[in-house]
Design an enzyme around this catalytic site. Structure first.
Site, PDB file in Angstrom:
ATOM      1  N   ASP A   1       0.810  -1.216   0.000  1.00 36.77           N
ATOM      2  CA  ASP A   1       0.000   0.000   0.000  1.00 36.77           C
ATOM      3  C   ASP A   1       0.847   1.272   0.000  1.00 36.77           C
ATOM      4  OD1 ASP A   1      -1.311  -2.308   1.158  1.00 36.77           O
ATOM      5  OD2 ASP A   1      -3.048  -1.021   1.512  1.00 36.77           O
TER       6      ASP A   1
ATOM      7  N   SER B   1      -2.898  -8.606   4.454  1.00 35.99           N
ATOM      8  CA  SER B   1      -2.712  -7.292   5.041  1.00 35.99           C
ATOM      9  C   SER B   1      -2.143  -7.534   6.436  1.00 35.99           C
ATOM     10  CB  SER B   1      -4.047  -6.565   5.115  1.00 35.99           C
ATOM     11  OG  SER B   1      -3.879  -5.406   5.886  1.00 35.99           O
TER      12      SER B   1
ATOM     13  N   ASP C   1      -7.527   2.056  11.399  1.00 36.42           N
ATOM     14  CA  ASP C   1      -6.230   2.730  11.453  1.00 36.42           C
ATOM     15  C   ASP C   1      -6.271   4.143  10.892  1.00 36.42           C
ATOM     16  OD1 ASP C   1      -4.859   0.768  12.830  1.00 36.42           O
ATOM     17  OD2 ASP C   1      -4.548  -0.419  11.024  1.00 36.42           O
TER      18      ASP C   1
ATOM     19  N   ARG D   1      -0.421   3.104  16.712  1.00 36.44           N
ATOM     20  CA  ARG D   1      -0.755   4.205  15.796  1.00 36.44           C
ATOM     21  C   ARG D   1      -0.563   5.595  16.389  1.00 36.44           C
ATOM     22  NH1 ARG D   1       0.257   1.135  11.699  1.00 36.44           N
ATOM     23  NH2 ARG D   1      -1.440  -0.159  10.925  1.00 36.44           N
TER      24      ARG D   1
HETATM   25  N1  ARG Z   1      -8.116  -5.161  13.280  1.00 33.83           N
HETATM   26  C1  ARG Z   1      -6.962  -4.764  14.029  1.00 33.83           C
HETATM   27  C2  ARG Z   1      -7.187  -3.402  14.618  1.00 33.83           C
HETATM   28  O1  ARG Z   1      -8.029  -2.688  14.167  1.00 33.83           O
HETATM   29  C3  ARG Z   1      -5.709  -4.814  13.201  1.00 33.83           C
HETATM   30  C4  ARG Z   1      -5.656  -3.840  12.047  1.00 33.83           C
HETATM   31  C5  ARG Z   1      -4.380  -3.762  11.260  1.00 33.83           C
HETATM   32  N2  ARG Z   1      -3.960  -5.031  10.770  1.00 33.83           N
HETATM   33  C6  ARG Z   1      -3.801  -5.365   9.512  1.00 33.83           C
HETATM   34  N3  ARG Z   1      -3.550  -6.603   9.283  1.00 33.83           N
HETATM   35  N4  ARG Z   1      -3.916  -4.526   8.532  1.00 33.83           N
HETATM   36  O2  ARG Z   1      -6.510  -3.027  15.538  1.00 33.83           O
END
Ligand code: ARG
Length: 399
Positions: free
Chosen positions: A16, A179, A125, A96
């Site tokens: 990405d 991902s 995120d 984050r």
């Molecule tokens: N669902 C998890 C969260 O919202 C992980 C998100 C990021 N993970 C990923 N494989 N893109 O905290």
């Protein structure tokens, strides 16, 4: 498109953000600086740097945030025993805010007028990054490509990458990766075969733990020392927060601890399925509860347990930097002053089994608890206690 001169992109070097780097340059004709946070993920940062350079980034920032991440984010969060929807130890959510804060610092340092990230318009995120950006710089310009461009799938991104000669990492089997998000606390995988929540996740999804089924047949003893709510030593060896978590990851990973297969409710509203591995964090969670069990007053512990899901939810929703998190954190931290001592456990085939706990501040009183004779507790007093508790039951119950 708005005129942008310089943008700082949160860059992992994955599919990405590699596509975004190129897309930003093409669409805004601006300078793109990349920022990569080292949060203890297994990553070849030299390769990340080379890749960013090849794609024409103007400045590259790679920051070692490992200790800060564990000391100032993971540990304070773990004082609460945080679980979102009963299972998720928030491994992505807690990372984050720190990335967002540093990214804004870099933007200020190099006078960039915008920041950008690779989170999609469907997930949590984007919210976590952007709430963090706005908290630290209310007038920041945010470019969220997934909400702007017309590539609406990972497949479209792969096409774009092919056309523009952007190399993309493959998974262990030479296929397009899931991902993935990883740091010292956890790794998570979403998408592809995992999108059917009834299908068992294939073993190759897991990256930092063996299956409990293949884990050693002997249990391993682990001893953790705590000081004022934070772990400070493993098996008698004093370690920094990051080193300690890394050590627990090795132990937990070897014994298949901390794997979860979850369907969770995103802040946005949809359900999503993920596979998470949190070996060290899972050991820490159980050990912390065990040391609290002898050092916290009953009602203090219960009140803390009532607040924990609320605290976990606000971190999940991206509100680490918020007045309400500060408020709850102050309350939680206040309970931790006496949470000092040692926990003994055995880890075995995915399980963390507490086998002992002791503390100089222990509230456990064997004179009170004993089944043998004692002279400080009068069993007759219990009669009045029960009768008064029964008062309203006798009044409203069967007459
Ligand atoms: N669902 C998890 C969260 O919202 C992980 C998100 C990021 N993970 C990923 N494989 N893109 O905290």
């Amino acid at each position: 498109m708005k005129k942008i001169n310089k943008v700082v992109l949160a860059y992992s070097g994955g599919l990405d953000t590699s596509v975004i780097l190129r897309w930003l340059k093409e669409n805004y004709s601006c300078e793109v600086a990349t920022f990569t946070a080292d949060l203890g993920q297994e990553e070849d940062f030299i390769a990340v740097e080379t890749k960013a350079k090849q794609q024409g980034t103007s400045e590259i920032f790679i920051e070692d945030l490992k200790e800060e991440f564990v000391k100032d984010y993971v540990f304070p969060m773990f004082r609460s025993n945080p679980l979102y929807e009963g299972y998720y130890l928030l491994g992505t959510a807690i990372a984050r805010p720190l990335i967002a804060k540093k990214q804004i610092q870099i933007a200020e340092q190099i006078s960039a007028d915008a920041v950008s990230h690779g989170a999609t318009g469907k997930g949590n995120d984007q919210i976590r990054f952007e709430l963090g950006y706005y908290y630290h710089k209310p007038d920041i310009e945010i470019i969220s490509p997934w909400r702007i461009w017309d590539m609406n799938s990972r497949a479209a991104l792969v096409d774009y990458a092919d056309k523009h000669n952007i190399q993309i990492a493959k998974d262990k089997r030479g296929e397009q990766p899931f991902s993935i998000d990883a740091n010292v606390l956890h790794s998570s995988a979403e998408g592809k075969v995992l999108e059917d929540p009834f299908l068992e996740a294939p073993e190759y999804v897991y990256t930092r733990s063996v299956s409990p089924i293949d884990a050693p047949n002997e249990a391993e003893e682990v001893v953790i020392d705590f000081k004022s709510g934070d772990a400070c030593a493993v098996n008698g060896e004093v370690m920094s927060p990051f080193q300690l978590l890394e050590k627990l990851n090795v132990l937990g990973g070897k014994h298949g601890v901390g794997r979860i297969d979850l369907v969770e409710n995103r802040f946005i509203g949809m359900k999503s399925r993920g596979i998470y591995e949190t070996p060290g964090g899972t050991i820490l969670y159980h050990a912390h509860r065990a040391i609290e069990s002898i050092t916290l007053d009953k009602e203090a512990a219960h009140t803390k347990d009532e607040v924990a899901p609320k605290y976990a939810k606000l971190i999940y929703n991206g509100l680490w930097f918020s007045p309400e998190r500060d408020m709850l954190q102050a309350m939680i931290d206040q309970t931790q002053r006496n949470v000092t001592g040692t926990v003994r456990m055995k880890i075995y085939k995915g399980n963390v089994m507490i086998t002992g706990r002791q503390s100089p501040n222990s509230l456990y009183n064997s004179d009170l608890a004993t089944f043998e004779d004692d002279n400080i507790y009068s069993q007759q007093d219990a009669e009045g206690f029960i009768k008064l508790n029964a008062l309203r039951l006798r009044n409203t119950g069967k007459k």
